[in-house]
Design a protein around this motif. Structure first.
Motif, mmCIF file in Angstrom:
data_model
loop_
_atom_site.group_PDB
_atom_site.id
_atom_site.type_symbol
_atom_site.label_atom_id
_atom_site.label_comp_id
_atom_site.label_asym_id
_atom_site.label_seq_id
_atom_site.Cartn_x
_atom_site.Cartn_y
_atom_site.Cartn_z
ATOM 1 N N SER A 177 89.014 26.277 117.357
ATOM 2 C CA SER A 177 89.269 24.838 117.387
ATOM 3 C C SER A 177 88.558 24.215 118.577
ATOM 4 C CB SER A 177 90.772 24.570 117.406
ATOM 5 O OG SER A 177 91.026 23.209 117.398
ATOM 6 N N CYS A 178 89.110 24.343 119.812
ATOM 7 C CA CYS A 178 88.552 23.557 120.925
ATOM 8 C C CYS A 178 87.241 24.144 121.456
ATOM 9 C CB CYS A 178 89.566 23.449 122.064
ATOM 10 S SG CYS A 178 89.677 24.919 123.106
ATOM 11 N N PHE A 234 102.144 24.502 121.269
ATOM 12 C CA PHE A 234 101.439 23.964 120.111
ATOM 13 C C PHE A 234 101.258 25.035 119.038
ATOM 14 C CE2 PHE A 234 98.194 25.342 123.143
ATOM 15 C CZ PHE A 234 97.330 26.066 122.362
ATOM 16 N N ARG A 292 87.917 15.639 110.605
ATOM 17 C CA ARG A 292 88.135 16.360 109.342
ATOM 18 C C ARG A 292 89.614 16.697 109.128
ATOM 19 N NH1 ARG A 292 83.877 20.632 110.978
ATOM 20 N NH2 ARG A 292 84.411 19.660 112.956
ATOM 21 N N PHE A 319 88.465 18.592 122.208
ATOM 22 C CA PHE A 319 87.906 18.607 120.853
ATOM 23 C C PHE A 319 86.423 18.935 120.927
ATOM 24 C CE2 PHE A 319 87.927 14.285 122.453
ATOM 25 C CZ PHE A 319 86.623 13.883 122.273
ATOM 26 N N VAL A 320 85.881 19.305 119.776
ATOM 27 C CA VAL A 320 84.476 19.703 119.722
ATOM 28 C C VAL A 320 83.619 18.454 119.542
ATOM 29 C CG1 VAL A 320 82.835 21.234 118.576
ATOM 30 C CG2 VAL A 320 85.281 21.684 118.411
ATOM 31 N N SER A 332 100.642 19.771 118.912
ATOM 32 C CA SER A 332 101.762 20.109 119.787
ATOM 33 C C SER A 332 103.097 19.857 119.104
ATOM 34 C CB SER A 332 101.676 19.252 121.056
ATOM 35 O OG SER A 332 100.420 19.432 121.651
ATOM 36 N N THR A 364 98.813 10.695 121.376
ATOM 37 C CA THR A 364 99.723 11.714 120.851
ATOM 38 C C THR A 364 100.047 12.784 121.894
ATOM 39 O OG1 THR A 364 97.766 12.654 119.812
ATOM 40 C CG2 THR A 364 99.277 11.457 118.380
ATOM 41 N N ASP A 371 98.191 20.077 128.975
ATOM 42 C CA ASP A 371 97.559 20.355 127.683
ATOM 43 C C ASP A 371 96.566 19.234 127.429
ATOM 44 O OD1 ASP A 371 98.194 22.737 126.574
ATOM 45 O OD2 ASP A 371 99.922 22.018 125.438
ATOM 46 N N ALA A 372 95.305 19.510 127.722
ATOM 47 C CA ALA A 372 94.261 18.538 127.396
ATOM 48 C C ALA A 372 93.932 18.731 125.929
ATOM 49 C CB ALA A 372 93.041 18.791 128.256
ATOM 50 N N HIS A 393 102.878 15.033 115.903
ATOM 51 C CA HIS A 393 102.342 13.669 115.900
ATOM 52 C C HIS A 393 100.825 13.807 115.808
ATOM 53 C CE1 HIS A 393 106.034 12.459 118.547
ATOM 54 N NE2 HIS A 393 106.376 12.850 117.348
HETATM 55 C C1 LIG Z 1 96.175 22.367 122.913
HETATM 56 C C2 LIG Z 1 95.872 21.185 122.011
HETATM 57 C C3 LIG Z 1 96.924 20.436 121.495
HETATM 58 C C4 LIG Z 1 96.644 19.320 120.684
HETATM 59 N N1 LIG Z 1 97.707 18.580 120.211
HETATM 60 C C5 LIG Z 1 97.452 17.476 119.462
HETATM 61 C C6 LIG Z 1 98.543 16.649 118.985
HETATM 62 O O1 LIG Z 1 99.718 16.917 119.225
HETATM 63 N N2 LIG Z 1 98.215 15.544 118.259
HETATM 64 C C7 LIG Z 1 96.917 15.206 117.978
HETATM 65 O O2 LIG Z 1 96.707 14.175 117.308
HETATM 66 N N3 LIG Z 1 95.868 15.979 118.400
HETATM 67 C C8 LIG Z 1 96.114 17.108 119.124
HETATM 68 N N4 LIG Z 1 95.068 17.889 119.538
HETATM 69 C C9 LIG Z 1 93.696 17.555 119.064
HETATM 70 C C10 LIG Z 1 93.499 18.180 117.657
HETATM 71 O O3 LIG Z 1 93.526 19.598 117.756
HETATM 72 C C11 LIG Z 1 92.147 17.808 117.004
HETATM 73 O O4 LIG Z 1 91.103 18.048 117.913
HETATM 74 C C12 LIG Z 1 92.096 16.371 116.548
HETATM 75 O O5 LIG Z 1 93.122 16.118 115.584
HETATM 76 C C13 LIG Z 1 90.711 16.035 115.910
HETATM 77 O O6 LIG Z 1 90.445 16.975 114.904
HETATM 78 P P1 LIG Z 1 89.617 16.560 113.592
HETATM 79 O O7 LIG Z 1 89.353 17.803 112.812
HETATM 80 O O8 LIG Z 1 90.313 15.442 112.903
HETATM 81 O O9 LIG Z 1 88.281 15.973 114.204
HETATM 82 P P2 LIG Z 1 86.823 16.683 114.163
HETATM 83 O O10 LIG Z 1 86.362 16.771 112.756
HETATM 84 O O11 LIG Z 1 86.902 17.953 114.957
HETATM 85 O O12 LIG Z 1 85.969 15.644 114.981
HETATM 86 C C14 LIG Z 1 85.360 14.522 114.342
HETATM 87 C C15 LIG Z 1 84.713 13.617 115.373
HETATM 88 O O13 LIG Z 1 85.707 13.023 116.192
HETATM 89 C C16 LIG Z 1 85.493 13.349 117.561
HETATM 90 N N5 LIG Z 1 86.837 13.560 118.103
HETATM 91 C C17 LIG Z 1 87.665 14.581 117.822
HETATM 92 N N6 LIG Z 1 88.843 14.427 118.450
HETATM 93 C C18 LIG Z 1 88.736 13.278 119.143
HETATM 94 C C19 LIG Z 1 89.594 12.577 120.010
HETATM 95 N N7 LIG Z 1 90.837 13.015 120.279
HETATM 96 N N8 LIG Z 1 89.144 11.418 120.571
HETATM 97 C C20 LIG Z 1 87.914 10.952 120.295
HETATM 98 N N9 LIG Z 1 87.037 11.577 119.488
HETATM 99 C C21 LIG Z 1 87.440 12.718 118.920
HETATM 100 C C22 LIG Z 1 84.631 14.586 117.564
HETATM 101 O O14 LIG Z 1 83.816 14.654 118.704
HETATM 102 C C23 LIG Z 1 83.793 14.343 116.345
HETATM 103 O O15 LIG Z 1 82.751 13.442 116.653
HETATM 104 C C24 LIG Z 1 95.316 18.992 120.353
HETATM 105 C C25 LIG Z 1 94.253 19.774 120.864
HETATM 106 C C26 LIG Z 1 94.534 20.857 121.672
HETATM 107 C C27 LIG Z 1 93.375 21.667 122.209
#
Ligand SMILES: Cc1cc2nc3c(=O)[nH]c(=O)nc-3n(C[C@H](O)[C@H](O)[C@H](O)COP(=O)(O)OP(=O)(O)OC[C@H]3O[C@@H](n4cnc5c(N)ncnc54)[C@H](O)[C@@H]3O)c2cc1C
Length: 325
Positions: free
Chosen positions: A33-34, A122, A158, A319-320, A137, A200, A315-316, A150
């Motif tokens: 994931s991260c 988480f 995605r 994201f990728v 989380s 969140t 907990d930061a 949340h």
């Molecule tokens: C330890 C940990 C706990 C987490 N807990 C939560 C939680 O409780 N609730 C929650 O909503 N998320 C949480 N996250 C973040 C979550 O895991 C995902 O990264 C997030 O939901 C985005 O995933 P995606 O597949 O939708 O986006 P992706 O498909 O991975 O990304 C799509 C695009 O969005 C961008 N992007 C991704 N995330 C963000 C962001 N946050 N802000 C701005 N741009 C972004 C990417 O760079 C990319 O361009 C947590 C992450 C970690 C590492």
């Protein structure tokens, strides 16, 4: 070039390549994931060969001695045979409630029998159709009887878009975990606690604060929830009610732009945390969650205000970035 043996096949890892990158390049999709060593989704086990020290940072000692390591952080120095971690054993959960908390955030409540966790940790949700994995989380406490997440809908995200727009009540989700050390540590009920999260990032804090209160924590507890604007806040009424029920709890919604809600503050959350709680910070414990740069800024300011590094749990929500993803 070190050779990595996984599920009976051999893969070469190029110089400066992590095991995760090397195996992906050769068509093996591992859980991840991260990709920055935080979420522990890509934890694996070395059956032979030594994982690098960097790849074992942040892993529990009990797992470290058994050879567990993070594939996203391991640039192997020697041949290794590796296997998936037993901790990544998948579980199933039924979505029993899905509710929009504001325009961008949903609350998912999941039923999963016999799953043990500490509020604030988480889990890693897996989309069964393609193995896409992301961390979320836990906002729930055991007494709730369900797991609460949340999820913020990220544009083009995605997993978050799928969870927000496609997944419905009654659907079954896969997950593994729990992981993370951002949770309440019992035993010092008089200690002051500083909880601060953006977006969140409230989720783990909501679990942590209720866990602490259920164990009789009676030191001061500050709960800061930051958002760009008031519309980005959620659970304002519930958190006000929680603070009303407990004399030692202060809830401070913080907004960067526009008018904050009643009892809230206007400004950057990292500044507001220190301005508001400075006199209670020496020797306190801090929990910081959400947007990575803000978590980092708050960590520095909490440290400078007297909270020791070992008492700062963060907990930061790493994201990728798109270019790599
Ligand atoms: C330890 C940990 C706990 C987490 N807990 C939560 C939680 O409780 N609730 C929650 O909503 N998320 C949480 N996250 C973040 C979550 O895991 C995902 O990264 C997030 O939901 C985005 O995933 P995606 O597949 O939708 O986006 P992706 O498909 O991975 O990304 C799509 C695009 O969005 C961008 N992007 C991704 N995330 C963000 C962001 N946050 N802000 C701005 N741009 C972004 C990417 O760079 C990319 O361009 C947590 C992450 C970690 C590492």
């Amino acid at each position: 070039m070190p050779v990595i043996t996984f599920e009976g096949k051999r893969y070469e890892c190029a110089p400066e390549e992590t095991i995760l990158e090397g195996l992906e390049r050769q068509g093996v999709l591992l859980p991840s994931s991260c990709r920055a060593g935080s979420c522990q989704t890509c934890m694996m086990r070395a059956v032979s060969g030594e994982p690098t020290p960097e790849s074992q940072q942040g892993i529990k000692d009990t797992l470290r001695v058994q050879g567990y390591f993070l594939a996203c952080m391991c640039k192997p120095r020697e041949d290794m045979e590796i296997s998936l971690a037993a901790t990544s054993e998948k579980r199933k959960a039924e979505v029993i409630e899905k509710r929009w908390m504001n325009e961008q955030v949903i609350r998912l409540r999941l039923k999963s029998e016999g799953f043990d966790y500490i509020p604030g940790q988480f889990i890693n949700l897996v989309r069964a159709e393609d193995g896409l994995t992301r961390s979320y989380s836990l906002a729930s406490v055991h007494e709730d009887g369900f797991l609460e997440l949340h999820v913020k809908k990220v544009p083009d995200g995605r997993m978050s878009t799928w969870l927000c727009d496609v997944v419905e009540e009654g659907d079954e989700l896969e997950f593994f975990g729990p992981a993370g050390d951002c949770f309440y540590v019992p035993g010092e009920p008089k200690r002051n606690l500083i909880l601060a999260g953006t977006g969140t990032g409230l989720a783990p804090l909501y679990g942590i604060i209720r866990h602490a209160l259920s164990l009789g924590h009676d030191g001061r507890i500050f709960l800061f929830h930051g958002s760009l604007a008031t519309e980005g806040l959620y659970m304002v009424d519930e958190l006000r009610a929680l603070a009303k029920q407990h004399d030692n709890v202060q809830y401070i919604p913080c907004v960067l732009h526009g008018e904050p809600p009643a009892g809230g503050k206007h400004g950057a959350i990292d500044d507001l945390v220190v301005q508001t709680a400075r006199e209670y910070m020496n020797g306190a414990r801090a929990y910081l969650c959400g947007d990575p740069p803000l978590v980092e800024a708050m960590r520095k300011k909490c440290f400078l205000a007297g909270i020791s590094t070992r008492d700062i749990y963060a907990d930061a929500f790493t994201f990728v970035p798109q270019a790599e993803g």
